[in-house]
Scaffold this motif. Structure first.
Motif, PDB file in Angstrom:
ATOM      1  N   HIS A  22       0.828  -1.208   0.000  1.00 38.91           N
ATOM      2  CA  HIS A  22       0.000   0.000   0.000  1.00 38.91           C
ATOM      3  C   HIS A  22       0.863   1.259   0.000  1.00 38.91           C
ATOM      4  O   HIS A  22       0.539   2.234  -0.694  1.00 38.91           O
ATOM      5  CB  HIS A  22      -0.910  -0.014   1.228  1.00 38.91           C
ATOM      6  N   LEU A  23       1.944   1.244   0.734  1.00 46.71           N
ATOM      7  CA  LEU A  23       2.818   2.411   0.787  1.00 46.71           C
ATOM      8  C   LEU A  23       3.426   2.726  -0.580  1.00 46.71           C
ATOM      9  O   LEU A  23       3.581   3.897  -0.942  1.00 46.71           O
ATOM     10  CB  LEU A  23       3.923   2.202   1.822  1.00 46.71           C
ATOM     11  N   HIS A  24       3.754   1.709  -1.346  1.00 44.41           N
ATOM     12  CA  HIS A  24       4.273   1.952  -2.691  1.00 44.41           C
ATOM     13  C   HIS A  24       3.188   2.565  -3.581  1.00 44.41           C
ATOM     14  O   HIS A  24       3.487   3.450  -4.398  1.00 44.41           O
ATOM     15  CB  HIS A  24       4.811   0.651  -3.285  1.00 44.41           C
ATOM     16  N   ASP A  25       1.951   2.106  -3.423  1.00 42.79           N
ATOM     17  CA  ASP A  25       0.849   2.718  -4.170  1.00 42.79           C
ATOM     18  C   ASP A  25       0.666   4.175  -3.761  1.00 42.79           C
ATOM     19  O   ASP A  25       0.484   5.061  -4.615  1.00 42.79           O
ATOM     20  CB  ASP A  25      -0.452   1.948  -3.928  1.00 42.79           C
ATOM     21  N   GLU A  26       0.712   4.427  -2.465  1.00 47.92           N
ATOM     22  CA  GLU A  26       0.537   5.779  -1.961  1.00 47.92           C
ATOM     23  C   GLU A  26       1.663   6.699  -2.452  1.00 47.92           C
ATOM     24  O   GLU A  26       1.418   7.866  -2.768  1.00 47.92           O
ATOM     25  CB  GLU A  26       0.503   5.761  -0.423  1.00 47.92           C
ATOM     26  N   TRP A  27       2.859   6.183  -2.504  1.00 43.98           N
ATOM     27  CA  TRP A  27       4.000   6.956  -2.995  1.00 43.98           C
ATOM     28  C   TRP A  27       3.768   7.408  -4.434  1.00 43.98           C
ATOM     29  O   TRP A  27       4.061   8.550  -4.791  1.00 43.98           O
ATOM     30  CB  TRP A  27       5.257   6.108  -2.880  1.00 43.98           C
ATOM     31  N   GLY A  28       3.218   6.512  -5.246  1.00 39.39           N
ATOM     32  CA  GLY A  28       2.913   6.888  -6.620  1.00 39.39           C
ATOM     33  C   GLY A  28       1.894   8.008  -6.700  1.00 39.39           C
ATOM     34  O   GLY A  28       2.068   8.963  -7.478  1.00 39.39           O
ATOM     35  N   HIS A  29       0.840   7.937  -5.888  1.00 44.14           N
ATOM     36  CA  HIS A  29      -0.169   8.999  -5.875  1.00 44.14           C
ATOM     37  C   HIS A  29       0.432  10.308  -5.340  1.00 44.14           C
ATOM     38  O   HIS A  29       0.093  11.395  -5.824  1.00 44.14           O
ATOM     39  CB  HIS A  29      -1.351   8.592  -5.010  1.00 44.14           C
ATOM     40  N   PHE A  30       1.300  10.185  -4.350  1.00 40.84           N
ATOM     41  CA  PHE A  30       1.977  11.355  -3.779  1.00 40.84           C
ATOM     42  C   PHE A  30       2.789  12.070  -4.852  1.00 40.84           C
ATOM     43  O   PHE A  30       2.681  13.288  -5.029  1.00 40.84           O
ATOM     44  CB  PHE A  30       2.866  10.882  -2.631  1.00 40.84           C
ATOM     45  N   LEU A  31       3.591  11.310  -5.603  1.00 45.69           N
ATOM     46  CA  LEU A  31       4.439  11.916  -6.627  1.00 45.69           C
ATOM     47  C   LEU A  31       3.622  12.514  -7.761  1.00 45.69           C
ATOM     48  O   LEU A  31       4.039  13.495  -8.390  1.00 45.69           O
ATOM     49  CB  LEU A  31       5.431  10.890  -7.177  1.00 45.69           C
ATOM     50  N   ASP A  32       2.470  11.951  -8.045  1.00 41.36           N
ATOM     51  CA  ASP A  32       1.607  12.493  -9.102  1.00 41.36           C
ATOM     52  C   ASP A  32       0.948  13.813  -8.711  1.00 41.36           C
ATOM     53  O   ASP A  32       0.338  14.472  -9.550  1.00 41.36           O
ATOM     54  CB  ASP A  32       0.517  11.487  -9.462  1.00 41.36           C
ATOM     55  N   GLY A  33       1.027  14.178  -7.440  1.00 42.45           N
ATOM     56  CA  GLY A  33       0.388  15.405  -6.964  1.00 42.45           C
ATOM     57  C   GLY A  33      -1.041  15.216  -6.511  1.00 42.45           C
ATOM     58  O   GLY A  33      -1.702  16.180  -6.115  1.00 42.45           O
ATOM     59  N   THR A  34      -1.515  13.960  -6.537  1.00 40.72           N
ATOM     60  CA  THR A  34      -2.911  13.687  -6.176  1.00 40.72           C
ATOM     61  C   THR A  34      -3.209  14.113  -4.746  1.00 40.72           C
ATOM     62  O   THR A  34      -4.246  14.727  -4.459  1.00 40.72           O
ATOM     63  CB  THR A  34      -3.223  12.200  -6.344  1.00 40.72           C
ATOM     64  N   TYR A  35      -2.321  13.793  -3.814  1.00 49.50           N
ATOM     65  CA  TYR A  35      -2.585  14.106  -2.421  1.00 49.50           C
ATOM     66  C   TYR A  35      -2.374  15.576  -2.103  1.00 49.50           C
ATOM     67  O   TYR A  35      -2.849  16.064  -1.080  1.00 49.50           O
ATOM     68  CB  TYR A  35      -1.750  13.212  -1.506  1.00 49.50           C
ATOM     69  N   GLY A  36      -1.660  16.287  -2.963  1.00 49.22           N
ATOM     70  CA  GLY A  36      -1.626  17.730  -2.816  1.00 49.22           C
ATOM     71  C   GLY A  36      -2.968  18.358  -3.091  1.00 49.22           C
ATOM     72  O   GLY A  36      -3.297  19.430  -2.573  1.00 49.22           O
ATOM     73  N   LEU A  37      -3.769  17.680  -3.891  1.00 44.70           N
ATOM     74  CA  LEU A  37      -5.115  18.142  -4.245  1.00 44.70           C
ATOM     75  C   LEU A  37      -6.130  17.826  -3.147  1.00 44.70           C
ATOM     76  O   LEU A  37      -6.968  18.652  -2.828  1.00 44.70           O
ATOM     77  CB  LEU A  37      -5.525  17.498  -5.561  1.00 44.70           C
ATOM     78  N   CYS A  38      -6.045  16.614  -2.563  1.00 44.71           N
ATOM     79  CA  CYS A  38      -7.149  16.162  -1.709  1.00 44.71           C
ATOM     80  C   CYS A  38      -6.830  16.130  -0.219  1.00 44.71           C
ATOM     81  O   CYS A  38      -7.696  15.766   0.580  1.00 44.71           O
ATOM     82  CB  CYS A  38      -7.657  14.798  -2.174  1.00 44.71           C
ATOM     83  N   THR A  39      -5.608  16.495   0.186  1.00 48.11           N
ATOM     84  CA  THR A  39      -5.336  16.671   1.612  1.00 48.11           C
ATOM     85  C   THR A  39      -4.900  18.112   1.857  1.00 48.11           C
ATOM     86  O   THR A  39      -4.508  18.821   0.938  1.00 48.11           O
ATOM     87  CB  THR A  39      -4.239  15.710   2.121  1.00 48.11           C
ATOM     88  N   ARG A  40      -4.947  18.534   3.096  1.00 46.89           N
ATOM     89  CA  ARG A  40      -4.666  19.933   3.404  1.00 46.89           C
ATOM     90  C   ARG A  40      -3.202  20.295   3.173  1.00 46.89           C
ATOM     91  O   ARG A  40      -2.898  21.380   2.707  1.00 46.89           O
ATOM     92  CB  ARG A  40      -5.063  20.251   4.853  1.00 46.89           C
ATOM     93  N   SER A  41      -2.304  19.399   3.507  1.00 47.79           N
ATOM     94  CA  SER A  41      -0.883  19.714   3.391  1.00 47.79           C
ATOM     95  C   SER A  41      -0.192  18.992   2.248  1.00 47.79           C
ATOM     96  O   SER A  41       0.852  19.430   1.795  1.00 47.79           O
ATOM     97  CB  SER A  41      -0.173  19.363   4.711  1.00 47.79           C
ATOM     98  N   GLY A  42      -0.749  17.856   1.820  1.00 47.63           N
ATOM     99  CA  GLY A  42      -0.068  17.023   0.840  1.00 47.63           C
ATOM    100  C   GLY A  42       1.015  16.153   1.443  1.00 47.63           C
ATOM    101  O   GLY A  42       1.691  15.409   0.723  1.00 47.63           O
ATOM    102  N   LEU A  43       1.198  16.199   2.756  1.00 48.49           N
ATOM    103  CA  LEU A  43       2.286  15.499   3.426  1.00 48.49           C
ATOM    104  C   LEU A  43       1.847  14.124   3.944  1.00 48.49           C
ATOM    105  O   LEU A  43       0.651  13.849   4.085  1.00 48.49           O
ATOM    106  CB  LEU A  43       2.801  16.354   4.587  1.00 48.49           C
ATOM    107  N   PRO A  44       2.809  13.232   4.235  1.00 53.37           N
ATOM    108  CA  PRO A  44       2.468  11.857   4.634  1.00 53.37           C
ATOM    109  C   PRO A  44       1.521  11.776   5.827  1.00 53.37           C
ATOM    110  O   PRO A  44       0.687  10.854   5.892  1.00 53.37           O
ATOM    111  CB  PRO A  44       3.830  11.244   4.969  1.00 53.37           C
ATOM    112  N   GLU A  45       1.639  12.699   6.764  1.00 53.58           N
ATOM    113  CA  GLU A  45       0.786  12.651   7.961  1.00 53.58           C
ATOM    114  C   GLU A  45      -0.682  12.816   7.611  1.00 53.58           C
ATOM    115  O   GLU A  45      -1.551  12.088   8.129  1.00 53.58           O
ATOM    116  CB  GLU A  45       1.237  13.718   8.953  1.00 53.58           C
ATOM    117  N   ASP A  46      -1.006  13.764   6.747  1.00 52.34           N
ATOM    118  CA  ASP A  46      -2.398  13.950   6.341  1.00 52.34           C
ATOM    119  C   ASP A  46      -2.864  12.814   5.430  1.00 52.34           C
ATOM    120  O   ASP A  46      -4.045  12.433   5.465  1.00 52.34           O
ATOM    121  CB  ASP A  46      -2.563  15.286   5.617  1.00 52.34           C
TER     122      ASP A  46
END
Length: 214
Positions: A115-139
């Motif tokens: 799961h962490l490898h999947d999450e890393w891919g979404h993180f690098l794509d900028g997806t979590y910058g869009l849908c979390t407040r900080s875009g950081l691993p904690e959020d």
């Protein structure tokens, strides 16, 4: 203009990110190219038309928007540049362990490594910058855990309402407000607004500040 107002309020433009992180443009490009830094979460293509005493003028501009937490991510990379994924995974695991909720979802237990490898891919794509407040691993960790708990609770015949409300409030703290055109399709609409309406939960006053997000 509502979209641009939203982006200017919640995100850094490329120039603002470079200034906040004290980073040269070519260094940012190298971090993204090398898979250490997320791509922008939004890219605007603007066609401008202007009329004045000197006549009409037309121009096109591209503007990139990055989560504000990425300035802190760049700072962390500069302090420990050798293993970006390892830093992401460690912070994600530590955030999960510190949160006052647990989920039986396999992806957050025996399947966490994959799961962490999947999450890393979404993180690098900028997806979590869009849908979390900080875009950081904690959020990101908080968002994933909260959604797992909400799904488990709402699928139960007799849900623990205190646990469910805690998960909804956690998701509220971790989730972005979303851009105006995205809100009705967003996880916030489904798992926060929808669940509060369904179970009669009150909205909380949420502190939106995160380290590195000013």
């Amino acid at each position: 203009m509502e979209l641009i107002d939203y982006l200017n309020q919640h995100f850094f433009t490329r120039a603002q990110l470079l200034a906040a992180a004290c980073l040269a443009p070519e260094h940012l490009d190298a971090l993204i190219r090398d898979g250490a830094m997320p791509k922008p979460s939004y890219r605007l293509r603007l066609a401008l038309g202007c009329d004045s005493f000197f006549g009409p003028h037309a121009a096109e501009h591209a503007v990139e928007y990055y989560a504000r937490g990425y300035a802190a991510w760049i700072g962390a990379l500069q302090a420990a540049p050798r293993d970006p994924f390892g830093m992401f995974a460690r912070r994600y695991r530590e955030a999960l362990a510190a949160l006052p909720l647990e989920s039986g979802d396999p992806k957050l237990n025996d399947g966490l490594d994959a799961h962490l490898h999947d999450e890393w891919g979404h993180f690098l794509d900028g997806t979590y910058g869009l849908c979390t407040r900080s875009g950081l691993p904690e959020d990101i960790a908080a968002k994933e855990l909260a959604i797992c708990v909400i799904r488990e609770s709402t699928q139960s015949q007799a849900p623990d309402l205190a646990r469910l409300q805690a998960a909804v409030d956690l998701l509220d703290r971790a989730s972005s407000p979303f851009a105006p055109h995205e809100r009705l399709r967003s996880s916030r609409h489904r798992y926060i607004d929808g669940i509060r309406a369904r179970y009669g939960f009150d909205a909380k006053d949420i502190c939106t500040e995160r380290p590195g997000c000013k």
